[in-house]
Design a protein around this motif. Structure first.
Motif, PDB file in Angstrom:
ATOM      1  N   VAL A  76       6.832   1.456  16.868  1.00  0.00           N
ATOM      2  CA  VAL A  76       7.683   0.861  15.843  1.00  0.00           C
ATOM      3  C   VAL A  76       9.097   1.452  15.893  1.00  0.00           C
ATOM      4  O   VAL A  76      10.088   0.732  15.823  1.00  0.00           O
ATOM      5  CB  VAL A  76       7.042   1.030  14.452  1.00  0.00           C
ATOM      6  CG1 VAL A  76       8.043   0.727  13.357  1.00  0.00           C
ATOM      7  CG2 VAL A  76       5.832   0.120  14.327  1.00  0.00           C
TER       8      VAL A  76
ATOM      9  N   ALA B 182       8.020  -4.040   9.976  1.00  0.00           N
ATOM     10  CA  ALA B 182       6.634  -3.587  10.116  1.00  0.00           C
ATOM     11  C   ALA B 182       6.472  -2.236   9.435  1.00  0.00           C
ATOM     12  O   ALA B 182       5.525  -2.000   8.676  1.00  0.00           O
ATOM     13  CB  ALA B 182       6.253  -3.490  11.590  1.00  0.00           C
ATOM     14  N   TYR B 183       7.458  -1.351   9.677  1.00  0.00           N
ATOM     15  CA  TYR B 183       7.431  -0.035   9.047  1.00  0.00           C
ATOM     16  C   TYR B 183       7.505  -0.165   7.519  1.00  0.00           C
ATOM     17  O   TYR B 183       6.715   0.434   6.787  1.00  0.00           O
ATOM     18  CB  TYR B 183       8.592   0.817   9.571  1.00  0.00           C
ATOM     19  CG  TYR B 183       8.906   2.004   8.699  1.00  0.00           C
ATOM     20  CD1 TYR B 183       8.068   3.100   8.670  1.00  0.00           C
ATOM     21  CD2 TYR B 183      10.041   1.999   7.887  1.00  0.00           C
ATOM     22  CE1 TYR B 183       8.344   4.180   7.854  1.00  0.00           C
ATOM     23  CE2 TYR B 183      10.322   3.064   7.068  1.00  0.00           C
ATOM     24  CZ  TYR B 183       9.474   4.163   7.047  1.00  0.00           C
ATOM     25  OH  TYR B 183       9.741   5.215   6.233  1.00  0.00           O
TER      26      TYR B 183
ATOM     27  N   ALA C 128       3.516  -5.771  14.584  1.00  0.00           N
ATOM     28  CA  ALA C 128       4.929  -5.685  14.961  1.00  0.00           C
ATOM     29  C   ALA C 128       5.245  -6.662  16.100  1.00  0.00           C
ATOM     30  O   ALA C 128       6.297  -7.308  16.096  1.00  0.00           O
ATOM     31  CB  ALA C 128       5.277  -4.249  15.372  1.00  0.00           C
TER      32      ALA C 128
ATOM     33  N   ASN D  91       0.834  -2.195  15.871  1.00  0.00           N
ATOM     34  CA  ASN D  91       1.563  -2.707  17.027  1.00  0.00           C
ATOM     35  C   ASN D  91       1.397  -4.227  17.150  1.00  0.00           C
ATOM     36  O   ASN D  91       2.352  -4.948  17.422  1.00  0.00           O
ATOM     37  CB  ASN D  91       1.098  -2.009  18.306  1.00  0.00           C
ATOM     38  CG  ASN D  91       1.876  -2.492  19.520  1.00  0.00           C
ATOM     39  OD1 ASN D  91       3.060  -2.783  19.406  1.00  0.00           O
ATOM     40  ND2 ASN D  91       1.205  -2.606  20.652  1.00  0.00           N
TER      41      ASN D  91
ATOM     42  N   ILE E  23       2.336   4.768  13.288  1.00  0.00           N
ATOM     43  CA  ILE E  23       3.626   4.097  13.383  1.00  0.00           C
ATOM     44  C   ILE E  23       4.311   4.449  14.713  1.00  0.00           C
ATOM     45  O   ILE E  23       4.838   3.596  15.411  1.00  0.00           O
ATOM     46  CB  ILE E  23       4.523   4.530  12.188  1.00  0.00           C
ATOM     47  CG1 ILE E  23       4.120   3.774  10.924  1.00  0.00           C
ATOM     48  CG2 ILE E  23       5.990   4.336  12.490  1.00  0.00           C
ATOM     49  CD1 ILE E  23       4.651   2.367  10.843  1.00  0.00           C
TER      50      ILE E  23
ATOM     51  N   ALA F 236      10.766  -4.503  13.741  1.00  0.00           N
ATOM     52  CA  ALA F 236      10.074  -3.208  13.787  1.00  0.00           C
ATOM     53  C   ALA F 236      10.229  -2.473  12.458  1.00  0.00           C
ATOM     54  O   ALA F 236       9.268  -1.924  11.914  1.00  0.00           O
ATOM     55  CB  ALA F 236      10.617  -2.357  14.934  1.00  0.00           C
TER      56      ALA F 236
END
Lengths: 304, 254
Positions: free
Chosen positions: B186, B66-67, B209, B206, B181, B63
């Motif tokens: 996330v 992804a951020y 992620a 999403n 986000i 997560a």
């Protein structure tokens, strides 16, 4: 090729607004052309069409035998552009920015040669953000030279410079011309046009209102010569041999003569001064300056 | 060949320009690391609701990736390109023979390198500090990252079209990406049945992620890449690329 730049019937419209209403001029190889005119007259539009940033609405533009609109990167290889307002990656060093630029061109100039030419040798390892405004502008010019351009566009290259920095830039531009490069510059400084330009074009409201050499623009060479002097007693003026106008100042009078035959008029005046024992103050004989002509021409065109 | 050399030199130049500005480096690479450490330490050894069997840390590492990748590819790229556009740097580039796609390739290449660095750091901290295991499907994990990175970069280029000036760039770009986000789950997992989840599913974050989680934690069937998740990411990147090619502006707005 004799003419580096040929522009004819150039028009540009933005919707209903006609920004350029048919512009014609040529620049010979190795010459400097100064494009003058009030803000909003169409200078930058003209230059940006020539640089390839804008599409023309009508007319033809031929620079080094290419149409900037269609020349693509082959055209960009041969010209150097200094934009009006443009920053440079602030955290990089002068020499890094130049070396990067070198990779864009197939036959670039040597970085050391450019540093030498633009007087940036001492600053080669300085970060861009530490350069003064004038030196950043110098680096702008240096960047435009990397590709060894045949034609250089300078949009207000010395705006905000102090007098000595301006003279240094003029020297650089003269050197570039002596190497056979053609320069088209826009400026608001008449002394810049006077010092650099072989030819001056004045644009107002999208049209050319005057063009010629700085010396002959708008009939400047044949315009009346202005003779001015001051005198303490207006009574003396009764015997003045030439037609004149008088303006009263605090403890003297300012005399102005618009003369079409200055040699004869001055001779008459000197005889009068010597004969009657008058000593004129602030004697000044002048042709109208380029700035006078510019103001006269653009003022007339405002009335159009 | 000459273009490949040019592209490599552009990437090098972009890297130099990026790392010379310390604030950019710290905020772009540092933020996901900081959040990983904070959230990882405060929620250590809890489990994720909705994904039974997955520990919070195992969820948190992909997560935060992804951020982090969205941060370096979408946010940082969009803000930097808007500033460069408004200060005339892009216009100057347009006046040279450098092909525009090579220039943009250099910008994207720079984001890819930063993303690789971020991935290595985040995964290493996850393993060393929080005891998560290595990616279950390493090859699929790398493929997911590369496709996501390209998608976020093209979205970053496309979004600059909607940013009128440099001053508003951080506000607009963050205003778009922070809500996405959050609703993409996330930072905190979002219930599968909530309306926010449905809205979040329109966006690629999403899905990206989830694909990262699946390939990283070995969650789901096969290699963890599902066509459904992936198609959303790919559609977003194709649409963004199309918008960017058609409408990308190289000159400041007057």
């Amino acid at each position: 090729m004799d003419n580096a730049i040929v522009v004819s019937g150039l028009r540009k419209s933005y919707g209903d607004l006609e920004a350029l209403k048919g512009i014609d001029f040529t620049v010979k190889t190795g010459e400097v052309l100064a494009l003058l005119g009030p803000n909003g007259a169409g200078k930058t539009t003209t230059v940006e069409i020539l640089e390839g940033y804008r599409k023309k609405s009508a007319g033809t533009v031929e620079i080094l035998g290419e149409d900037p609109e269609r020349g693509g990167s082959r055209y960009k290889e041969r010209v150097g552009i200094v934009l009006q307002e443009c920053s440079i990656d602030p955290f990089l060093r002068v020499v890094e920015v130049l070396r990067q630029r070198v990779t864009f061109y197939s036959r670039p100039l040597d970085v050391d040669e450019i540093l030498e030419l633009t007087g940036l040798v001492d600053k080669r390892n300085e970060k861009v953000k530490r350069l003064s405004g004038g030196l950043q502008r110098r680096l702008d010019l240096a960047l435009a030279l990397v590709g060894n351009p045949e034609v250089i566009f300078l949009d207000e290259p010395t705006t905000g410079f102090d007098p000595s920095a301006r003279h240094e830039s003029w020297d650089i531009i003269r050197t570039l011309c002596s190497q056979g490069r053609t320069v088209l510059l826009t400026t608001h400084y008449m002394d810049e046009a006077q010092n650099l330009a072989d030819k001056v074009v004045i644009i107002a409201k999208g049209q050319i209102v005057a063009q010629g050499t700085p010396e002959t623009l708008g009939g400047r060479d044949s315009a009346a010569t202005q003779i001015t002097f001051s005198i303490s007693s207006t009574a003396d003026l009764e015997r003045c041999p030439v037609t004149h106008t008088v303006e009263s100042r605090e403890n003297m009078s300012l005399v102005t003569i618009e003369s079409t035959s200055p040699v004869e008029d001055l001779s008459e005046l000197t005889k009068w001064w010597l004969g009657s024992g008058i000593s004129p103050g602030n004697l000044n004989v002048s042709q109208p300056s380029l700035e006078d002509m510019y103001l006269r021409i653009t003022r007339d065109s405002e009335a159009l | 060949m000459r273009n490949a050399r040019l592209l490599a030199s552009q990437v090098r130049y972009e890297q130099k320009a990026f790392w010379r500005n310390p604030a950019a480096g710290i905020f772009t690479v540092g933020f996901p690391i900081m959040f990983l450490l904070i959230f990882g330490s405060t929620n250590h050894s809890t489990h994720v609701t909705g994904n039974p069997g997955v520990s919070y840390d195992q969820y948190l590492v992909p997560a935060m990736l992804a951020y982090g990748l969205m941060n370096s590819c979408f946010t940082a790229l969009a803000i930097a390109m808007t500033i460069r556009r408004e200060s005339g740097i892009l216009k100057r580039i347009k006046g040279t023979p450098l092909p525009p796609y090579i220039f943009l390739g250099g910008v994207i290449g720079n984001s890819v390198l930063i993303s690789i660095l971020t991935t290595v750091i985040v995964v290493t901290i996850g393993i060393a500090e929080f005891g998560v295991s290595m990616p279950t499907h390493p090859a699929a994990f790398v493929v997911v990252i590369l496709i996501g990175v390209v998608a976020f970069c093209t979205m970053g280029l496309a979004v600059t079209i909607f940013v009128p000036n440099a001053d508003s760039a951080p506000a607009i770009v963050n205003g778009i990406y922070l809500p996405i986000i959050f609703i993409s789950g996330v930072f905190f997992p979002i219930s599968n049945t909530s309306i926010l989840h449905k809205i979040g599913n329109v966006f690629p974050v999403n899905h990206f992620a989830q694909s990262l989680l699946a390939t990283f934690a070995g969650y789901g069937p096969g290699f963890g890449i599902t066509f459904r998740e992936f198609s959303v990411v790919i559609i977003w990147s194709i649409v963004s690329l199309w918008i960017a090619i058609r409408r990308f502006r190289w000159e400041p707005r007057k």
